[in-house]
Design a protein around this motif. Sequence first.
Motif, short mmCIF file in Angstrom:
data_model
loop_
_atom_site.label_atom_id
_atom_site.label_comp_id
_atom_site.label_asym_id
_atom_site.label_seq_id
_atom_site.Cartn_x
_atom_site.Cartn_y
_atom_site.Cartn_z
N ARG A 80 1.86 -10.79 4.99
CA ARG A 80 2.31 -9.49 5.47
C ARG A 80 2.39 -8.49 4.33
NH1 ARG A 80 1.31 -7.29 9.57
NH2 ARG A 80 0.87 -5.55 8.24
N SER A 81 2.89 -8.91 3.17
CA SER A 81 2.99 -7.98 2.04
C SER A 81 1.60 -7.58 1.54
CB SER A 81 3.84 -8.56 0.92
OG SER A 81 3.22 -9.69 0.37
N ASP A 138 0.33 -5.08 3.98
CA ASP A 138 0.98 -3.79 3.76
C ASP A 138 0.36 -3.06 2.57
OD1 ASP A 138 2.65 -4.19 5.89
OD2 ASP A 138 4.35 -4.87 4.68
N LYS A 181 -1.93 0.59 2.71
CA LYS A 181 -1.65 1.77 1.88
C LYS A 181 -2.87 2.18 1.07
CE LYS A 181 3.21 0.69 1.25
NZ LYS A 181 4.19 0.15 0.32
N LYS A 210 -1.13 -7.40 15.00
CA LYS A 210 -0.15 -6.59 14.25
C LYS A 210 1.16 -6.60 14.97
CE LYS A 210 1.31 -3.30 11.50
NZ LYS A 210 2.29 -3.70 10.61
#
Length: 89
Positions: A64-65, A68, A72, A89
């Motif tokens: 998940r990180s 993320d 970005k 998602k």
Amino acid sequence: MYLTKEVKAEIFKKHGGEAKNTGSAEGQIALFTHRINHLTEHLKNNRKDFNTERSLVKLVGKRRSLLDYLIKKDIVRYREIIKELGIRK
């Protein structure tokens, strides 16, 4: 062993560009997804294996990180990897 050297190289070649590009976000996400799928199948048969369950939760958090980070940096790459791997998602 479910994750041999050849399987890893295949994952990174398909998602990371080449087999030696092990640091790309897409390659790491694909590797985590492969491991998550394997652990999920293991937990279906061994539902009281709490150490594996904890490892699975940690892997999902790492993935998940990375996702993320990718959202970005480059939303197009994020959408491609989500579609390719079938991650919801």
